[in-house]
Write a protein that holds these residues in place. Structure first.
Motif, short mmCIF file in Angstrom:
data_model
loop_
_atom_site.label_atom_id
_atom_site.label_comp_id
_atom_site.label_asym_id
_atom_site.label_seq_id
_atom_site.Cartn_x
_atom_site.Cartn_y
_atom_site.Cartn_z
N TYR A 96 0.81 -1.22 0.00
CA TYR A 96 0.00 0.00 0.00
C TYR A 96 0.85 1.27 0.00
N ARG A 99 0.09 4.23 -2.45
CA ARG A 99 -1.18 4.88 -2.15
C ARG A 99 -1.12 5.70 -0.86
N LEU A 100 -0.47 5.15 0.17
CA LEU A 100 -0.47 5.80 1.48
C LEU A 100 0.55 6.92 1.61
N THR A 107 7.85 1.34 -1.84
CA THR A 107 7.58 -0.08 -2.04
C THR A 107 8.86 -0.89 -2.20
#
Length: 196
Positions: A96, A99-100, A107
């Motif tokens: 995530y 997105r976060l 990532t």
């Protein structure tokens, strides 16, 4: 500049709050559990990683599944508390990341470094577990965190085949004040702190 919260709020969250080992029969609703999460999710984590995952154990069958994992007096507490929260972390929390934390996609940083990823997941899920407890207290509930349990057995019984791993457990409900133990002392500022 924000003003301090009220003295009554400080008491509810910190100075008069207690860890409860005995519970009233008042149930904890799903709406209340959702409200706890809606508050706790705003607590800060490293790169907004939010690795904590919560398993709210409410049914008698699931409580009995948890009982063999805990030690001593924790057994009765699991059986009598309205809810026991297994505070876990997702080993793949970084799925995530983009997105976060849109400012920087972390990532690959975590996906390529298992030691960093595990340390980040454990540390930040611990923080989020503390936020969960203060959110519960803010909503008028009581809590009792515990580490007297077998993590590996909890993982086997509840998270087999997933990327979730248990961190700690915490009973949750409305405490029975008539059965409180005397409050334990705390270390002083001088014993615990340094200013450099």
């Amino acid at each position: 500049m924000r003003p301090p919260i009220s003295p009554e709020s400080v008491k509810q969250l910190f100075t008069h709050a207690r860890s409860y080992h005995h519970w009233t029969n008042q149930p904890v609703t799903q709406d209340t559990l959702e409200a706890i999460y809606e508050l706790m999710k705003w607590g800060p984590t490293s790169v907004n990683s939010m690795p904590a995952r919560l398993l709210f154990v409410r049914s008698e069958a699931e409580k009995e599944k948890l009982v063999p994992c805990v030690l001593g007096s924790n057994i009765e507490q699991i059986r009598t508390a309205p809810v026991t929260v297994i505070v876990a972390f997702d080993e793949c929390f970084f799925a995530y990341s983009k997105r976060l934390f849109p400012a920087y996609d972390a990532t690959a940083l975590f996906a390529n470094d298992s030691r960093l990823s595990e340390a980040t997941a454990f540390r930040n899920s611990s923080l989020q577990g503390a936020y969960m407890m203060f959110a519960a207290r803010a909503l008028g509930l009581d809590v009792c965190p515990m580490s007297g349990f077998d993590n590996a057995l909890v993982n086997q019984r509840f998270f087999q085949g997933t990327t979730w791993k248990s961190n700690f457990i915490c009973t949750l409900g409305y405490g029975d004040e008539s059965k409180l133990y005397p409050r334990g002392p705390r270390l002083s500022f001088e014993e615990s702190c340094r200013i450099v």
